[in-house]
Structure formats: C-alpha cells, structure tokens
Scaffold this active site. Structure first.
Site, PDB file in Angstrom:
ATOM      1  N   SER A  56      31.221  -1.940 -42.598  1.00 16.50           N
ATOM      2  CA  SER A  56      31.310  -1.820 -44.051  1.00 16.50           C
ATOM      3  C   SER A  56      31.008  -3.156 -44.735  1.00 16.50           C
ATOM      4  O   SER A  56      31.450  -4.214 -44.291  1.00 16.50           O
ATOM      5  CB  SER A  56      32.719  -1.368 -44.452  1.00 16.50           C
ATOM      6  OG  SER A  56      32.861  -1.489 -45.857  1.00 16.50           O
ATOM      7  N   SER A  86      31.846  -3.537 -47.920  1.00 18.20           N
ATOM      8  CA  SER A  86      32.795  -3.655 -49.029  1.00 18.20           C
ATOM      9  C   SER A  86      33.640  -4.936 -48.947  1.00 18.20           C
ATOM     10  O   SER A  86      33.856  -5.578 -49.982  1.00 18.20           O
ATOM     11  CB  SER A  86      33.703  -2.425 -49.080  1.00 18.20           C
ATOM     12  OG  SER A  86      32.949  -1.308 -49.481  1.00 18.20           O
ATOM     13  N   LYS A  94      36.562  11.122 -47.908  1.00 18.55           N
ATOM     14  CA  LYS A  94      36.407  11.231 -49.368  1.00 18.55           C
ATOM     15  C   LYS A  94      36.958  12.530 -49.956  1.00 18.55           C
ATOM     16  O   LYS A  94      37.397  12.554 -51.095  1.00 18.55           O
ATOM     17  CB  LYS A  94      34.928  11.088 -49.765  1.00 18.55           C
ATOM     18  CG  LYS A  94      34.393   9.682 -49.610  1.00 18.55           C
ATOM     19  CD  LYS A  94      32.973   9.604 -50.149  1.00 18.55           C
ATOM     20  CE  LYS A  94      32.388   8.227 -49.905  1.00 18.55           C
ATOM     21  NZ  LYS A  94      31.103   8.045 -50.604  1.00 18.55           N
ATOM     22  N   ASP A  97      30.629   6.827 -57.062  1.00 14.90           N
ATOM     23  CA  ASP A  97      29.283   6.960 -56.481  1.00 14.90           C
ATOM     24  C   ASP A  97      28.281   7.413 -57.536  1.00 14.90           C
ATOM     25  O   ASP A  97      27.164   6.895 -57.619  1.00 14.90           O
ATOM     26  CB  ASP A  97      29.310   7.958 -55.319  1.00 14.90           C
ATOM     27  CG  ASP A  97      30.030   7.398 -54.095  1.00 14.90           C
ATOM     28  OD1 ASP A  97      29.958   6.177 -53.875  1.00 14.90           O
ATOM     29  OD2 ASP A  97      30.679   8.175 -53.382  1.00 14.90           O
ATOM     30  N   GLY A 134      18.135  16.381 -50.660  1.00 17.06           N
ATOM     31  CA  GLY A 134      19.374  16.455 -49.883  1.00 17.06           C
ATOM     32  C   GLY A 134      20.388  17.323 -50.604  1.00 17.06           C
ATOM     33  O   GLY A 134      20.258  17.586 -51.813  1.00 17.06           O
ATOM     34  N   ALA A 135      21.389  17.766 -49.853  1.00 13.85           N
ATOM     35  CA  ALA A 135      22.411  18.644 -50.442  1.00 13.85           C
ATOM     36  C   ALA A 135      23.790  18.345 -49.862  1.00 13.85           C
ATOM     37  O   ALA A 135      24.649  19.215 -49.818  1.00 13.85           O
ATOM     38  CB  ALA A 135      22.017  20.103 -50.218  1.00 13.85           C
ATOM     39  N   GLY A 136      24.008  17.119 -49.418  1.00 10.48           N
ATOM     40  CA  GLY A 136      25.307  16.721 -48.879  1.00 10.48           C
ATOM     41  C   GLY A 136      26.184  16.121 -49.973  1.00 10.48           C
ATOM     42  O   GLY A 136      25.949  16.336 -51.171  1.00 10.48           O
ATOM     43  N   ALA A 172      26.515  13.037 -50.991  1.00  7.22           N
ATOM     44  CA  ALA A 172      25.850  12.065 -51.866  1.00  7.22           C
ATOM     45  C   ALA A 172      25.013  12.788 -52.922  1.00  7.22           C
ATOM     46  O   ALA A 172      25.011  12.419 -54.102  1.00  7.22           O
ATOM     47  CB  ALA A 172      24.976  11.125 -51.043  1.00  7.22           C
TER      48      ALA A 172
HETATM   49  P1  ATR Z   1      26.207  12.942 -47.114  1.00  4.90           P
HETATM   50  O1  ATR Z   1      27.484  13.711 -47.284  1.00  4.90           O
HETATM   51  O2  ATR Z   1      26.386  11.512 -46.734  1.00  4.90           O
HETATM   52  O3  ATR Z   1      25.278  13.101 -48.263  1.00  4.90           O
HETATM   53  P2  ATR Z   1      25.375  15.009 -45.256  1.00  4.90           P
HETATM   54  O4  ATR Z   1      26.404  15.916 -45.802  1.00  4.90           O
HETATM   55  O5  ATR Z   1      25.269  14.847 -43.782  1.00  4.90           O
HETATM   56  O6  ATR Z   1      25.502  13.539 -45.819  1.00  4.90           O
HETATM   57  O7  ATR Z   1      23.974  15.480 -45.859  1.00  4.90           O
HETATM   58  C1  ATR Z   1      22.822  15.010 -45.363  1.00  4.90           C
HETATM   59  C2  ATR Z   1      21.665  15.637 -46.145  1.00  4.90           C
HETATM   60  O8  ATR Z   1      20.485  15.070 -45.630  1.00  4.90           O
HETATM   61  C3  ATR Z   1      21.547  17.131 -45.945  1.00  4.90           C
HETATM   62  O9  ATR Z   1      21.092  17.695 -47.139  1.00  4.90           O
HETATM   63  C4  ATR Z   1      20.506  17.247 -44.853  1.00  4.90           C
HETATM   64  O10 ATR Z   1      19.711  18.396 -44.921  1.00  4.90           O
HETATM   65  P3  ATR Z   1      20.150  19.781 -44.222  1.00  4.90           P
HETATM   66  O11 ATR Z   1      21.036  20.480 -45.203  1.00  4.90           O
HETATM   67  O12 ATR Z   1      18.868  20.477 -43.994  1.00  4.90           O
HETATM   68  O13 ATR Z   1      20.841  19.404 -42.940  1.00  4.90           O
HETATM   69  C5  ATR Z   1      19.624  16.078 -45.155  1.00  4.90           C
HETATM   70  N1  ATR Z   1      18.921  15.621 -43.961  1.00  4.90           N
HETATM   71  C6  ATR Z   1      19.436  15.009 -42.880  1.00  4.90           C
HETATM   72  N2  ATR Z   1      18.479  14.729 -41.984  1.00  4.90           N
HETATM   73  C7  ATR Z   1      17.319  15.199 -42.514  1.00  4.90           C
HETATM   74  C8  ATR Z   1      15.963  15.225 -42.073  1.00  4.90           C
HETATM   75  N3  ATR Z   1      15.591  14.702 -40.899  1.00  4.90           N
HETATM   76  N4  ATR Z   1      15.036  15.772 -42.891  1.00  4.90           N
HETATM   77  C9  ATR Z   1      15.384  16.306 -44.085  1.00  4.90           C
HETATM   78  N5  ATR Z   1      16.644  16.319 -44.558  1.00  4.90           N
HETATM   79  C10 ATR Z   1      17.601  15.780 -43.782  1.00  4.90           C
END
Ligand code: ATR
Length: 268
Positions: free
Chosen positions: A19, A21, A68, A104, A127-129, A131
């Site tokens: 980290s 931080s 978190k 964030d 992305g959909a995680g 973040a």
């Molecule tokens: P965080 O909570 O840190 O944002 P996460 O929940 O692991 O991390 O989310 C990672 C995101 O990156 C997801 O949207 C993931 O896509 P999937 O829903 O298809 O898994 C995306 N991601 C991770 N590796 C990827 C890759 N090689 N190509 C495209 N998207 C990727």
C-alpha cells in the site's frame, strides 16, 4: 516525532504490504506539521479491526480490498454516497462515533476535472466491479451521461441497471464517447502489454483516464497520447481519494503535490 499526543491512523486491507497510503499520508502530515502517523494493518477479521479502532481510539482508517463492503455493518454512520455506492474506503472517528465515507468517486472526479468538465459529456466506463460502481456514481453526480462497457454481459447489465445507464459489451466498443475510463485491471503490471480497447477507437477529442497506476503510463494511456487524446493517469485518482481522507482526519487542506511526490517516489 512521535510523542504522547500523536494521533494514530491506519490503512486496513489484505494484502497490504504494498500500500502507498502510509508514504502518502505520512508525507502530508509531516509537511503541514500535523502530529499524526498512519500505519498499514493486514486485517483478516474486519469486525475485530473495527473494535480495535474503537478500543484504541484511532483517528480514522483508510479501507482497501477486501473490506470495503464488509466494514459498513460495523460503523455508526454512513455518508449518503458511501451508502449509494455500497462501499466505504474512509472511516473517521469523530468523538467515538465511526463514520464511513467513499472518496474513490471523489478522487476520480477531481482527477478528471483537472483535464475536462464532465457535465453533459458522454462517458464510457470499462468494467463493472467495485471501482466501476464508484466511478459510475461519480459521473452521474457530475451530470455526465454514463455507459457501462464490460466483458461479461450479465455483470455489466446488472451494474448498468442499478445505475440506470446504458450497457454495451466491450467487444462492441467503437469509440463513441467524450470520456473513456478504464476501471479494469487490464494493463496492470506485470501484464503491461495488454490494453482493454483497440487503439483504432481512440480519437483526439476523447479524454482517456486509467485508474491503473502501476505502471503510471499504461499501454492504453500511451496509445491515447499517441492518438492526440487528453489523458488522466491513475495516480491522480489515488492522490485525490487520499486528499479527501487527509482533510477529513486533520481538518486541514491536503498538500496534494507533496502527497503526489511521495507516492511517485514509492512507486519507483
Ligand atoms: P474492482 O472491484 O477492483 O473494480 P473486480 O470486481 O474484480 O474489481 O472487477 C474487475 C472488472 O474488470 C470486471 O468488470 C471484469 O470484467 P468481467 O465482469 O468480465 O470479469 C474486468 N476485467 C478483468 N479482467 C479483464 C480482462 N482481461 N478483460 C476485460 N475485462 C476484464
């Protein structure tokens, strides 16, 4: 110097050894002459860690993966945006009451604002995680038009539905937006030759932001620069989410440039 009056803060996560931080906040505390210190704690049991904050009367903590969401159940109060986003990355101990915040989204918006306005812009979030969720809410607060773009359709559609935004699969991204934000780990060390979208979709009117800061210049940002896009690197978001924490804890303005320099040095 640490003495009997030093206020103690922490960053909680697992893993936590890498980290940045501690270097960022301690450089900031020292610069403004604030009698505080922040240390990293590798935490497995978040309930016990929160009991520790109370028992030791720590000033506050920064919270990182994987805690978190789980920490929310153990706090006394939650800021509205933390509640909406469903994640807390900042805890402030206010006279014994622990209040949770999410900085964030603020970090992302402040970083973007240095380069571009967000209001009325079309913004694609890759992305959909967790973040993506924080950044997506932030974009909407700023008045941007959000579109979620994800590899896995079901996960992307779920987040888009929650945010009441559009969705497209990443394979169908064709550059149709003013602002592009990568929240996936694609391009992060050691896979630095990877990029989430093809270079041909980047265009000079676009602002491209990457939340990955290791490396600072990801392949996505290098290609965006080469195409004439404005770029925002992940360090800016990290420093600004930290600046909010710093200001909450100390009640003073964060020395952002000092904090940024400390993180840069820590990265090298
Ligand atoms: P965080 O909570 O840190 O944002 P996460 O929940 O692991 O991390 O989310 C990672 C995101 O990156 C997801 O949207 C993931 O896509 P999937 O829903 O298809 O898994 C995306 N991601 C991770 N590796 C990827 C890759 N090689 N190509 C495209 N998207 C990727």
């Amino acid at each position: 110097m640490i003495d009997g009056k030093t206020r103690v803060y922490g960053v909680l996560g697992d893993p936590i050894a890498h980290s940045l931080s501690p270097v960022m906040h301690n450089a900031g505390f020292a610069h403004i002459g604030y009698n505080g210190v922040l240390a990293a704690f590798c935490v497995q049991d978040i309930a016990k860690a929160v009991a520790g904050i109370r028992g030791l009367d720590l000033g506050g903590v920064s919270v990182t993966l994987p805690h978190k969401q789980a920490i929310m159940d153990h706090l006394d109060e939650l800021d509205t945006m933390a509640q909406k986003i469903g994640a807390v990355n900042t805890v402030h101990n206010w006279h014994g009451r622990l209040k949770g915040y999410n900085s964030d989204w603020l970090g992302a918006i402040r970083a973007l604002r240095e380069t571009t306005a967000v209001q009325d812009k079309t913004v694609t979030v890759l992305g959909a995680g967790g973040a993506a969720r924080a950044v997506g809410f932030g974009i909407q607060v700023e008045g941007g038009t959000l579109r979620i773009c994800n590899r896995t359709r079901s996960t992307g559609q779920k987040l888009a539905a929650e945010l009441e935004s559009d969705f497209i699969p990443i394979s169908e991204f064709d550059g149709d937006c003013d602002i592009l934000i990568n929240t996936t780990p694609v391009g992060m060390w050691p896979d630095i030759d990877q990029t989430p979208v093809e270079k041909r979709w980047l265009h000079p009117e676009m602002t491209v932001m990457d939340i990955v800061y290791n490396p600072l210049q990801t392949r996505l940002l290098a290609e965006a620069k080469a195409k004439g896009c404005s770029v925002v690197d992940g360090l800016a978001m990290f420093v600004y989410q930290g600046a909010f924490q710093f200001e909450r804890w100390t009640g003073q303005a964060a020395p952002v440039e000092i904090m940024r320099a400390a993180v840069l040095e820590g990265l090298n």
